[in-house]
Design an enzyme around this catalytic site. Structure first.
Site, PDB file in Angstrom:
ATOM      1  N   ASP A 191      40.118  46.401  34.287  1.00 24.07           N
ATOM      2  CA  ASP A 191      39.946  44.976  34.073  1.00 24.07           C
ATOM      3  C   ASP A 191      39.382  44.381  35.371  1.00 24.07           C
ATOM      4  O   ASP A 191      39.565  44.953  36.452  1.00 24.07           O
ATOM      5  CB  ASP A 191      41.318  44.380  33.746  1.00 24.07           C
ATOM      6  CG  ASP A 191      41.248  42.887  33.510  1.00 24.07           C
ATOM      7  OD1 ASP A 191      40.208  42.400  33.016  1.00 24.07           O
ATOM      8  OD2 ASP A 191      42.242  42.208  33.814  1.00 24.07           O
ATOM      9  N   GLU A 206      39.212  40.517  36.301  1.00 19.20           N
ATOM     10  CA  GLU A 206      39.952  39.367  36.839  1.00 19.20           C
ATOM     11  C   GLU A 206      41.433  39.705  36.985  1.00 19.20           C
ATOM     12  O   GLU A 206      42.046  40.266  36.081  1.00 19.20           O
ATOM     13  CB  GLU A 206      39.788  38.164  35.919  1.00 19.20           C
ATOM     14  CG  GLU A 206      38.350  37.673  35.852  1.00 19.20           C
ATOM     15  CD  GLU A 206      38.181  36.606  34.780  1.00 19.20           C
ATOM     16  OE1 GLU A 206      38.641  35.483  34.992  1.00 19.20           O
ATOM     17  OE2 GLU A 206      37.615  36.917  33.725  1.00 19.20           O
ATOM     18  N   GLU A 224      41.316  35.174  38.981  1.00 20.98           N
ATOM     19  CA  GLU A 224      40.944  34.684  37.653  1.00 20.98           C
ATOM     20  C   GLU A 224      39.842  33.623  37.811  1.00 20.98           C
ATOM     21  O   GLU A 224      40.025  32.622  38.500  1.00 20.98           O
ATOM     22  CB  GLU A 224      42.158  34.047  36.966  1.00 20.98           C
ATOM     23  CG  GLU A 224      43.283  35.022  36.647  1.00 20.98           C
ATOM     24  CD  GLU A 224      42.975  35.914  35.447  1.00 20.98           C
ATOM     25  OE1 GLU A 224      42.079  35.577  34.648  1.00 20.98           O
ATOM     26  OE2 GLU A 224      43.628  36.973  35.324  1.00 20.98           O
ATOM     27  N   ARG A 262      38.327  25.749  26.430  1.00 21.18           N
ATOM     28  CA  ARG A 262      37.588  25.669  27.701  1.00 21.18           C
ATOM     29  C   ARG A 262      36.237  24.979  27.510  1.00 21.18           C
ATOM     30  O   ARG A 262      35.840  24.128  28.311  1.00 21.18           O
ATOM     31  CB  ARG A 262      37.354  27.088  28.237  1.00 21.18           C
ATOM     32  CG  ARG A 262      38.586  27.755  28.807  1.00 21.18           C
ATOM     33  CD  ARG A 262      38.340  29.252  29.002  1.00 21.18           C
ATOM     34  NE  ARG A 262      39.431  29.906  29.706  1.00 21.18           N
ATOM     35  CZ  ARG A 262      39.554  31.230  29.826  1.00 21.18           C
ATOM     36  NH1 ARG A 262      38.662  32.031  29.257  1.00 21.18           N
ATOM     37  NH2 ARG A 262      40.557  31.757  30.492  1.00 21.18           N
ATOM     38  N   SER A 308      35.691  43.826  30.797  1.00 19.01           N
ATOM     39  CA  SER A 308      36.227  42.479  30.968  1.00 19.01           C
ATOM     40  C   SER A 308      35.865  41.588  29.790  1.00 19.01           C
ATOM     41  O   SER A 308      34.851  41.799  29.129  1.00 19.01           O
ATOM     42  CB  SER A 308      35.664  41.878  32.267  1.00 19.01           C
ATOM     43  OG  SER A 308      35.998  40.513  32.362  1.00 19.01           O
ATOM     44  N   LYS A 361      37.433  45.948  24.698  1.00 18.73           N
ATOM     45  CA  LYS A 361      37.844  46.872  25.766  1.00 18.73           C
ATOM     46  C   LYS A 361      38.326  48.193  25.160  1.00 18.73           C
ATOM     47  O   LYS A 361      37.989  49.271  25.631  1.00 18.73           O
ATOM     48  CB  LYS A 361      38.991  46.254  26.581  1.00 18.73           C
ATOM     49  CG  LYS A 361      38.590  44.996  27.346  1.00 18.73           C
ATOM     50  CD  LYS A 361      39.739  44.547  28.242  1.00 18.73           C
ATOM     51  CE  LYS A 361      39.421  43.250  28.957  1.00 18.73           C
ATOM     52  NZ  LYS A 361      40.093  43.161  30.261  1.00 18.73           N
ATOM     53  N   ASP A 415      45.879  43.784  33.684  1.00 19.11           N
ATOM     54  CA  ASP A 415      47.058  42.956  33.958  1.00 19.11           C
ATOM     55  C   ASP A 415      47.485  42.040  32.810  1.00 19.11           C
ATOM     56  O   ASP A 415      48.507  41.358  32.924  1.00 19.11           O
ATOM     57  CB  ASP A 415      46.804  42.089  35.201  1.00 19.11           C
ATOM     58  CG  ASP A 415      45.773  40.987  34.942  1.00 19.11           C
ATOM     59  OD1 ASP A 415      44.942  41.157  34.017  1.00 19.11           O
ATOM     60  OD2 ASP A 415      45.816  39.960  35.636  1.00 19.11           O
ATOM     61  N   ASN A 442      45.199  40.995  26.883  1.00 14.97           N
ATOM     62  CA  ASN A 442      43.957  41.533  26.326  1.00 14.97           C
ATOM     63  C   ASN A 442      43.601  42.916  26.878  1.00 14.97           C
ATOM     64  O   ASN A 442      42.572  43.479  26.521  1.00 14.97           O
ATOM     65  CB  ASN A 442      42.794  40.549  26.540  1.00 14.97           C
ATOM     66  CG  ASN A 442      42.440  40.385  28.010  1.00 14.97           C
ATOM     67  OD1 ASN A 442      43.285  40.557  28.884  1.00 14.97           O
ATOM     68  ND2 ASN A 442      41.187  40.053  28.278  1.00 14.97           N
TER      69      ASN A 442
END
Lengths: 203, 203
Positions: free
Chosen positions: B7, B9, B15, B46, B90, B133, B152, B155
């Site tokens: 991953d 971020e 992030e 967002r 990612s 992923k 982390d 996802n």
């Protein structure tokens, strides 16, 4: 997502076995996939020559570490990375290539593996899979990537034809003539142009 | 062949949306996949906030260009590259990430794409594929690679469980507790150790 798949030897670096052949003074090691389409036959011949001349992995690694990328290759890699993701698909061996990958700033490489005895004698080799370059392109397409591929040899043809767009790069005239379906270029600028067209045509 | 899938971020860089949130002074942008498991819901929220505040792609790119990798990440990447091939998987967006990939020396990244109008307004986003992923790990396994994965967030879980070996990296305590089947570490040294074990155990 776009992925550019490039052959390594003959595209970004010289042919490793030719360099080994010259450094070791062994003409028999100079044959490549350009001349011999049967890869297993080619590799078994190479390993026989290495064994007969007592050349071990460390000897070959030292030769490869002394190699330099082809002229313009590092600039090409730098430019390409700013535009698109790219992966090297090669029939070379991990233990070989590492020494020169550093000089290209560590591009991602999918390739094969040598089998090495504890004393450093190369006892055999492990092909990741048959037609591995083509299978890698297919795997990238399976995750919805659009793929462009470039290479110079017989062992690149199935990869080039599996990709969404492709071109031969510095291929011998015989291969260019045998493949009228494939575009061809001999310069990094020409290759970048074709990649740009690919990126624009299939967003 | 071995491939390590990481991953981005929270592992190698902070992030991105939290950085954007801070730089733009918009608290609503600070939610991430750590807090919200529904990615589409997260992204639509967002984009609404960006539109309401007239923030365009170039504004976000300028913020990302000012970000730095996490402490120790560049050394970790350097060490990792000398040992094994690795690819970043990612859920971020290509147009975002490019600005900070350069600071990590251009690792290969498979991610998603923003849809951007000619005036630079972000109009939407294109997910490469659902559960992308995990599908990428499966694609690597399909070309006979042995895969190690680390991440982390929520996802990352399906990617970690699809891989041949895996570990959580700096995951929130809640995720570590919910996933007793997964190893966990909070340091780059700890992660390298686990990767070394993986390389030795499955040659």
């Amino acid at each position: 997502m776009h992925i550019v798949c490039l052959d390594l030897e003959g595209v970004l670096i010289p042919e490793i076995w030719i360099a080994v052949s010259k450094a070791a003074g062994l003409d028999g090691l100079a044959r490549t996939t350009r001349e011999e389409a049967d890869y297993d036959k080619l590799m078994k011949g190479r390993l026989d020559i290495l064994a007969a001349n007592n050349l071990r992995l460390a000897d070959l690694q030292a030769i490869v570490k002394g190699m330099e990328p082809l002229e313009g290759a590092l600039d090409f890699v730098r430019t390409l990375r700013g535009r698109v993701q790219f992966v090297l698909l090669s029939d070379t061996f991990d233990q070989f290539a590492r020494g020169i990958l550093e000089k290209l700033n560590w591009p991602t490489l999918f390739c094969n593996t040598l089998e090495v005895a504890p004393d450093g004698v190369i006892t055999g080799y492990k092909i990741r899979q048959q037609d591995g370059k083509r299978c890698a392109v297919r795997a990238f397409k399976s995750i919805n990537a659009r793929v462009f591929a470039a290479g110079d040899s017989f062992n690149d043809l199935s990869m080039l034809r599996e990709a969404d767009a492709a071109c031969l790069f510095r291929a011998p005239q015989a291969i260019v003539e045998q493949c009228p379906d494939l575009a061809a270029t001999d310069s990094f600028d020409g290759l970048l142009e074709k990649i740009d067209v690919f990126l624009q045509e299939s967003p």
